[in-house]
Design an enzyme around this catalytic site. Structure first.
Site, PDB file in Angstrom:
ATOM      1  N   HIS A   5      -9.931   5.298 -35.852  1.00 47.88           N
ATOM      2  CA  HIS A   5     -10.863   6.055 -35.017  1.00 47.88           C
ATOM      3  C   HIS A   5     -12.033   6.561 -35.861  1.00 47.88           C
ATOM      4  CE1 HIS A   5     -11.793   9.861 -32.568  1.00 47.88           C
ATOM      5  NE2 HIS A   5     -12.105   8.850 -31.783  1.00 47.88           N
ATOM      6  N   HIS A  65     -20.948   9.264 -33.679  1.00 47.08           N
ATOM      7  CA  HIS A  65     -20.170   9.573 -32.486  1.00 47.08           C
ATOM      8  C   HIS A  65     -21.061  10.096 -31.374  1.00 47.08           C
ATOM      9  CE1 HIS A  65     -17.050  10.778 -29.799  1.00 47.08           C
ATOM     10  NE2 HIS A  65     -17.316  12.053 -29.938  1.00 47.08           N
TER      11      HIS A  65
END
Length: 387
Positions: free
Chosen positions: A60, A102
């Site tokens: 991730h 992100h």
């Protein structure tokens, strides 16, 4: 050093075990072969979703439990630790380059606040209905963005990661594709990437649509085919549908909380919620243009009011019945991110019983999982496959 819970592996213990390789991890026999099979190879090589091990371990934002997220350092460590796929989130610059962050708000993930020449760029914006104040990638050219250095997003939770503040720049997606090609040639296997379009409706409204430049890069680097070692993902189904018209690369629809609505639904007036999309009819619709879903873990096993896990839903069975893979997000080692029944001790940043949490989620039949700590996930996957 923070004291870890007695009997629970600490951060360095887990990290040290992982870098020794699959043999030292105890990934023997079938588990070792599965872990090896999904590791990736040259960028122009071919892969297949069927080749990925189950459960698939997805780094991730890289190995963000150990390095500042979305840096080449984080991606490299995830790959070195054995992650089967390494994730990138994409946002654009003012001049249309795709970079890995992100969020487009770079206030907390770069040192932009320390650059007086950019003080006037600080502003307030509404993105997908939420107001943010800070600095945003779409207000910077790539050359300007490259003068910044990446920093740890959650230093309070991960103070060790601040050691690496300033070490890496914000990578472009093309730099990541080149990195994946180099690593693939070195390893003799395709390096799998998992690529998310962030806020695509918002960026399209600015004339900075994500899908077309992304598709061009995928074609340029030979990752535009059904067998390419790359998975596309988005919280906006419309973005995935648009990509399906541009490339044949495998696709996944991300799903947030059950009462939420994808932002492109909000903009278009589509009344459906995530709760509608996870019903059989909604899953059938998703399966018409995507190969999988990425639900929040709470859609797999809901929590009660105290934060403890309850009974699994039927989502895994229902999605599999429609041929969809499930890659839920995100499992992390720290107590503050774990279900209450797997927390240990009172330090929110200490590691809890994450292996117990992995076992509970793997038992539902999910096909993979996003994790900030790929080494831990690989150990848990080996435990699960060795039962």
């Amino acid at each position: 050093m923070t004291e870890r819970v007695t009997g629970t592996p600490g951060r360095r213990t887990l990290l040290g075990a992982a870098v020794l390789g699959t043999a030292a991890l105890g990934l023997t026999g079938t588990a070792a072969q599965a872990a090896e099979r999904g590791r990736g190879g040259s960028g122009s090589g071919h892969g297949s979703l069927r080749d990925l091990p189950v459960p698939t371990v997805i780094g991730h934002r890289g190995a963000s439990g150990y390095r500042p997220e979305h840096t080449l350092g984080s991606y490299q460590l995830a790959l070195d630790l054995g992650a089967h796929i390494v994730e990138q989130d994409l946002v654009p610059t003012k001049d249309g380059h795709l970079v890995c962050r992100h969020e487009n708000d770079i206030t907390g993930t770069t040192d932009v606040a320390d650059h007086p020449e950019f003080a006037g760029r600080r502003t307030t914006k509404t993105i997908d209905g939420v107001s943010y104040t800070g600095w945003f990638t779409e207000d910077f050219t790539l050359a300007e963005l490259k003068t910044l250095r990446a920093t740890e997003r959650i230093p309070g939770n991960r103070p060790d990661n601040t050691l690496y503040d300033g070490r890496w720049t914000v990578p472009t997606f093309e730099e990541v594709l080149r990195w994946a090609d180099r690593e693939g040639r070195k390893r003799g296997k395709p390096v799998w990437l998992y690529v998310e379009t962030k806020h695509p409706t918002y960026f399209r409204s600015l004339g900075l649509g994500l899908e077309e430049p992304l598709a061009r890069l995928l074609r340029r680097y030979g990752r535009d085919r059904r067998t390419s070692p790359l998975i596309l993902q988005s919280f906006e189904p419309g973005s995935i549908q648009r990509l399906a018209r541009l490339v044949d690369t495998p696709r996944v629809v991300l799903l947030s909380g059950p009462t939420s609505r994808p932002w492109d639904f909000v903009e278009s007036g589509d009344p459906r919620t995530v709760a509608d999309l996870i019903k059989p009819a909604g899953l059938k619709w998703i399966a018409s243009y995507a190969q999988g879903i990425g639900p929040t873990l709470d859609l797999i096993i809901p929590k009660d009011a105290s934060g403890r896990l309850t009974r699994p839903t039927t989502l895994v069975k229902d999605a599999h019945a429609r041929g969809l893979r499930l890659h839920p997000y995100t499992l992390r080692n720290e107590n503050s991110f774990l279900p209450a029944d797997f927390r240990r001790g009172t330090d929110p940043n200490a590691y809890g019983d994450v292996f117990g949490a992995y076992a509970a989620y793997f038992a539902t039949g999910i096909d993979g999982i996003f994790t900030d700590h790929p080494d831990t996930a690989l150990l848990a996957a080996a435990d699960f496959n060795g039962r």
